[in-house]
Design a protein around this motif. Structure first.
Motif, PDB file in Angstrom:
ATOM      1  N   SER A  84       0.830  -1.207   0.000  1.00 49.57           N
ATOM      2  CA  SER A  84       0.000   0.000   0.000  1.00 49.57           C
ATOM      3  C   SER A  84       0.861   1.253   0.000  1.00 49.57           C
ATOM      4  CB  SER A  84      -0.951  -0.014   1.203  1.00 49.57           C
ATOM      5  OG  SER A  84      -1.786  -1.154   1.186  1.00 49.57           O
ATOM      6  N   LEU A  85       1.728   1.332  -0.963  1.00 50.65           N
ATOM      7  CA  LEU A  85       2.671   2.440  -1.026  1.00 50.65           C
ATOM      8  C   LEU A  85       1.959   3.781  -1.108  1.00 50.65           C
ATOM      9  CD1 LEU A  85       5.262   0.769  -3.343  1.00 50.65           C
ATOM     10  CD2 LEU A  85       5.859   1.936  -1.223  1.00 50.65           C
ATOM     11  N   THR A  90       8.159   7.835  -0.675  1.00 51.58           N
ATOM     12  CA  THR A  90       9.202   8.179  -1.627  1.00 51.58           C
ATOM     13  C   THR A  90      10.471   8.581  -0.890  1.00 51.58           C
ATOM     14  OG1 THR A  90       7.652   8.868  -3.348  1.00 51.58           O
ATOM     15  CG2 THR A  90       9.879   9.751  -3.465  1.00 51.58           C
ATOM     16  N   ALA A  91      11.550   7.882  -1.169  1.00 49.58           N
ATOM     17  CA  ALA A  91      12.813   8.123  -0.487  1.00 49.58           C
ATOM     18  C   ALA A  91      13.872   7.213  -1.081  1.00 49.58           C
ATOM     19  CB  ALA A  91      12.684   7.857   1.018  1.00 49.58           C
ATOM     20  N   VAL A 121      13.124   4.636  -4.202  1.00 48.70           N
ATOM     21  CA  VAL A 121      11.716   4.268  -4.271  1.00 48.70           C
ATOM     22  C   VAL A 121      10.926   5.535  -4.545  1.00 48.70           C
ATOM     23  CG1 VAL A 121       9.705   3.408  -3.018  1.00 48.70           C
ATOM     24  CG2 VAL A 121      11.922   2.278  -2.760  1.00 48.70           C
ATOM     25  N   THR A 122      10.216   5.549  -5.642  1.00 50.89           N
ATOM     26  CA  THR A 122       9.402   6.695  -6.010  1.00 50.89           C
ATOM     27  C   THR A 122       7.961   6.238  -6.196  1.00 50.89           C
ATOM     28  OG1 THR A 122      11.272   7.754  -7.137  1.00 50.89           O
ATOM     29  CG2 THR A 122       9.068   8.589  -7.628  1.00 50.89           C
ATOM     30  N   VAL A 123       7.065   6.864  -5.473  1.00 51.51           N
ATOM     31  CA  VAL A 123       5.652   6.516  -5.527  1.00 51.51           C
ATOM     32  C   VAL A 123       4.905   7.638  -6.230  1.00 51.51           C
ATOM     33  CG1 VAL A 123       3.606   5.860  -4.234  1.00 51.51           C
ATOM     34  CG2 VAL A 123       5.877   5.226  -3.389  1.00 51.51           C
ATOM     35  N   SER A 124       4.260   7.305  -7.315  1.00 46.41           N
ATOM     36  CA  SER A 124       3.483   8.275  -8.067  1.00 46.41           C
ATOM     37  C   SER A 124       2.024   8.206  -7.645  1.00 46.41           C
ATOM     38  CB  SER A 124       3.612   8.028  -9.570  1.00 46.41           C
ATOM     39  OG  SER A 124       3.118   6.745  -9.920  1.00 46.41           O
TER      40      SER A 124
END
Length: 125
Positions: A84-85, A90-91, A121-124
Motif C-alpha cells: 500500500s505504497l 518516496t525516499a 523508491v518513487t511513488v506516483s
C-alpha cells in the motif's frame, strides 16, 4: 571487504507494492543485525525497520502496518516488503548491517557498521 547491495526500488503507483532486497558479501563471519533506513528529499535519514540474526524485529511506528522486514541468513540477505505504497514513502532506502567480519589476516575480527549505496523508491500518485 564487506559490501551491501540493494535492489528492488523503482517507480510504483500509489497503492502498489515493492520488495527491496539487500545482499551482504565479503569476509563475513556473522551478521548481528540488518535493517533499512530511508531518506526523503530534504529530510534526515530515519530508521524504518531492523531484524537481528535471531529474528527479532523492530519497526518505526509509521511502518508497523504496511512494512515487513525479513531475512535469509543463508544468503546474508534482508528484505523489506512494502505494501500500500504512499507518496510519503518516496525516499532513498538504505540497507544497514552490523557485521562481525575478518578485517585482515593480522587484525582481530570485529563488529562494524556497513551501509549500502541506497535504492530509490518513487511513488506516483
Amino acid at each position: 571487504q564487506v559490501q551491501l547491495v540493494e535492489s528492488g526500488g523503482g517507480l510504483v503507483q500509489a497503492g502498489g507494492s515493492l520488495r527491496l532486497s539487500c545482499a551482504a558479501s565479503g569476509s563475513i563471519i556473522r551478521i548481528n543485525a540488518m535493517g533499512w533506513y530511508r531518506q526523503a528529499p530534504g529530510k534526515e535519514r530515519e530508521l524504518v525497520a531492523t531484524i537481528t540474526s535471531g529474528g527479532y524485529t523492530n519497526y518505526v511506528d509509521s511502518a508497523k502496518v504496511r512494512f515487513t522486514i525479513s531475512r535469509d541468513n543463508a544468503k546474508n540477505t534482508v528484505y523489506l516488503q512494502i505494501n500500500s505504497l504512499k507518496s510519503e514513502d518516496t525516499a532513498v532506502y538504505y540497507c544497514y548491517a552490523r557485521v562481525y567480519a575478518r578485517i585482515g589476516i593480522l587484525a582481530p575480527d570485529r563488529f562494524d557498521d556497513y551501509w549500502g549505496q541506497g535504492t530509490q523508491v518513487t511513488v506516483s500518485s
